[in-house]
Design a protein around this motif. Sequence first.
Motif, mmCIF file in Angstrom:
data_model
loop_
_atom_site.group_PDB
_atom_site.id
_atom_site.type_symbol
_atom_site.label_atom_id
_atom_site.label_comp_id
_atom_site.label_asym_id
_atom_site.label_seq_id
_atom_site.Cartn_x
_atom_site.Cartn_y
_atom_site.Cartn_z
ATOM 1 N N TRP A 69 -32.123 20.504 17.021
ATOM 2 C CA TRP A 69 -31.027 19.932 17.812
ATOM 3 C C TRP A 69 -29.928 19.400 16.901
ATOM 4 O O TRP A 69 -28.743 19.645 17.126
ATOM 5 C CB TRP A 69 -31.553 18.809 18.710
ATOM 6 C CG TRP A 69 -30.610 18.459 19.826
ATOM 7 C CD1 TRP A 69 -30.646 18.930 21.105
ATOM 8 C CD2 TRP A 69 -29.472 17.570 19.754
ATOM 9 N NE1 TRP A 69 -29.616 18.402 21.842
ATOM 10 C CE2 TRP A 69 -28.872 17.568 21.045
ATOM 11 C CE3 TRP A 69 -28.914 16.802 18.755
ATOM 12 C CZ2 TRP A 69 -27.742 16.815 21.339
ATOM 13 C CZ3 TRP A 69 -27.779 16.051 19.038
ATOM 14 C CH2 TRP A 69 -27.202 16.055 20.319
ATOM 15 N N ASP B 262 -31.764 8.610 22.215
ATOM 16 C CA ASP B 262 -30.646 8.926 23.109
ATOM 17 C C ASP B 262 -31.087 8.976 24.567
ATOM 18 O O ASP B 262 -32.232 9.318 24.882
ATOM 19 C CB ASP B 262 -30.027 10.271 22.719
ATOM 20 C CG ASP B 262 -29.365 10.220 21.356
ATOM 21 O OD1 ASP B 262 -28.602 9.265 21.117
ATOM 22 O OD2 ASP B 262 -29.614 11.116 20.534
ATOM 23 N N SER C 77 -35.997 16.769 22.329
ATOM 24 C CA SER C 77 -35.556 15.630 21.528
ATOM 25 C C SER C 77 -34.189 15.883 20.902
ATOM 26 O O SER C 77 -33.923 16.958 20.370
ATOM 27 C CB SER C 77 -36.575 15.348 20.420
ATOM 28 O OG SER C 77 -36.059 14.404 19.502
ATOM 29 N N THR C 78 -33.319 14.875 20.960
ATOM 30 C CA THR C 78 -32.004 14.989 20.318
ATOM 31 C C THR C 78 -32.043 14.552 18.857
ATOM 32 O O THR C 78 -31.007 14.480 18.203
ATOM 33 C CB THR C 78 -30.964 14.124 21.065
ATOM 34 O OG1 THR C 78 -31.389 12.756 21.047
ATOM 35 C CG2 THR C 78 -30.792 14.598 22.495
ATOM 36 N N LYS C 79 -33.232 14.271 18.338
ATOM 37 C CA LYS C 79 -33.378 13.950 16.925
ATOM 38 C C LYS C 79 -34.316 14.932 16.234
ATOM 39 O O LYS C 79 -34.878 14.637 15.171
ATOM 40 C CB LYS C 79 -33.853 12.507 16.739
ATOM 41 C CG LYS C 79 -32.733 11.493 16.995
ATOM 42 C CD LYS C 79 -33.161 10.081 16.734
ATOM 43 C CE LYS C 79 -31.961 9.121 16.747
ATOM 44 N NZ LYS C 79 -31.160 9.184 17.968
ATOM 45 N N SER D 240 -33.214 11.862 26.122
ATOM 46 C CA SER D 240 -33.978 12.550 25.086
ATOM 47 C C SER D 240 -35.472 12.351 25.330
ATOM 48 O O SER D 240 -35.910 11.255 25.681
ATOM 49 C CB SER D 240 -33.599 12.010 23.701
ATOM 50 O OG SER D 240 -34.401 12.590 22.692
ATOM 51 N N GLU E 24 -21.906 15.698 22.908
ATOM 52 C CA GLU E 24 -23.274 15.913 22.442
ATOM 53 C C GLU E 24 -23.294 16.365 20.988
ATOM 54 O O GLU E 24 -23.974 17.323 20.607
ATOM 55 C CB GLU E 24 -24.012 16.921 23.333
ATOM 56 C CG GLU E 24 -24.231 16.439 24.750
ATOM 57 C CD GLU E 24 -25.128 17.365 25.549
ATOM 58 O OE1 GLU E 24 -25.279 18.530 25.139
ATOM 59 O OE2 GLU E 24 -25.679 16.919 26.567
ATOM 60 N N HIS F 117 -25.982 20.608 16.583
ATOM 61 C CA HIS F 117 -24.978 19.693 17.138
ATOM 62 C C HIS F 117 -24.349 18.794 16.082
ATOM 63 O O HIS F 117 -23.706 17.803 16.414
ATOM 64 C CB HIS F 117 -25.611 18.806 18.225
ATOM 65 C CG HIS F 117 -26.102 19.562 19.407
ATOM 66 N ND1 HIS F 117 -27.299 20.263 19.412
ATOM 67 C CD2 HIS F 117 -25.571 19.760 20.638
ATOM 68 C CE1 HIS F 117 -27.489 20.831 20.588
ATOM 69 N NE2 HIS F 117 -26.457 20.547 21.343
#
Length: 350
Positions: free
Chosen positions: A232, A154, A226-228, A157, A300, A236
């Motif tokens: 997170w 992302d 990190s968005t993974k 990220s 998000e 989300h």
Amino acid sequence: MSYLKSTFRHPQSPTNALGYTQANYEGALSTLCAGCGHDSISNSIINACFELALEPHRIAKMSGIGCSSKTPAYFLANSHGFNSVHGRMPSVTTGANMANKDLIYIGVSGDGDTASIGMGQFMHLVRRNVNMLYIVMNNGVYGLTKGQDSATADLGSASRKGVPNMYEPMDLCELAISLGSGYVARSFSGDKDQLVPLIKGAIKHNGFALIDCISPCVTFNNNDGSTKSYDWVRDHKEATGKVDLVPLEQEITVQSPGSDKENITMHDGTVIQLRRQNENLDIHCRESVLTALEEAKQNEQVLTGLLHLNTDSKSTHEIINTSDTPLNQLNESDLCPGSAALEAFNQSLR
């Protein structure tokens, strides 16, 4: 330290309709990092195949190169398998599928193997609607080459290297929907209750089925930026609804008649039972799903669950009207009918 996998199983282990225990669907001991999300996905595949009572010898496991593509060694040890070249799993699977359409094809790939070097092949695999389940173990990094951002990372990220990603990410679900895939879902490796039914439904689907599964990399991409990461995604994650696969002829008892529920009949008579939380999401409508995915990005959120379903989609074999007999079972007389048949065919073209 021993790396041998124990062969002991409780003598009263549950069995499925074939009389197999879950051990019959397992593979070798994983050599991935402890806590890797990929191992959780492998276990979900094992559970799904066990619950569907699939014969292991009727399954073909296909993969490319990468951490994800190592996982077929860790499940379905008694199945067929082919580990292909980086990014080339789609073409190998297409060829195998054309030769023998009686097998159940489960392709396992990663975000690099699919969205970078394999993107061209992936797109044509989708548009041809090859009958298979394609699972992307999506961690946003290249785990085998020390954690560089992949094409699905992302914007903004940051992996453990600490540098935020500067480029827009590839959304494989949006791409698959736009190319006509009849079954598209997204899940999280840490959500077994959601992932197992999605895998079961995808295997039963006639045509190409994609499951994009967020799978945190514990070594390079499980940090705060990190968005993974596990944290997170859990914070989300927005589910489109609770999904389950209801086997053919099993009585369906409605517990809450007033709830928003839909029973979707698959081609072979099995039914996906969907309880939707978002009344505005129509999984049969591409525009509705694509809008929902974009809205989730703006908020998000990671939209998970069954995103798109088209039970009227035709597989490649139906589109090009292939032989009812798999090509690998045709004999010489079928393949070489003789000069008279050739002359009759040529006459029909004159």
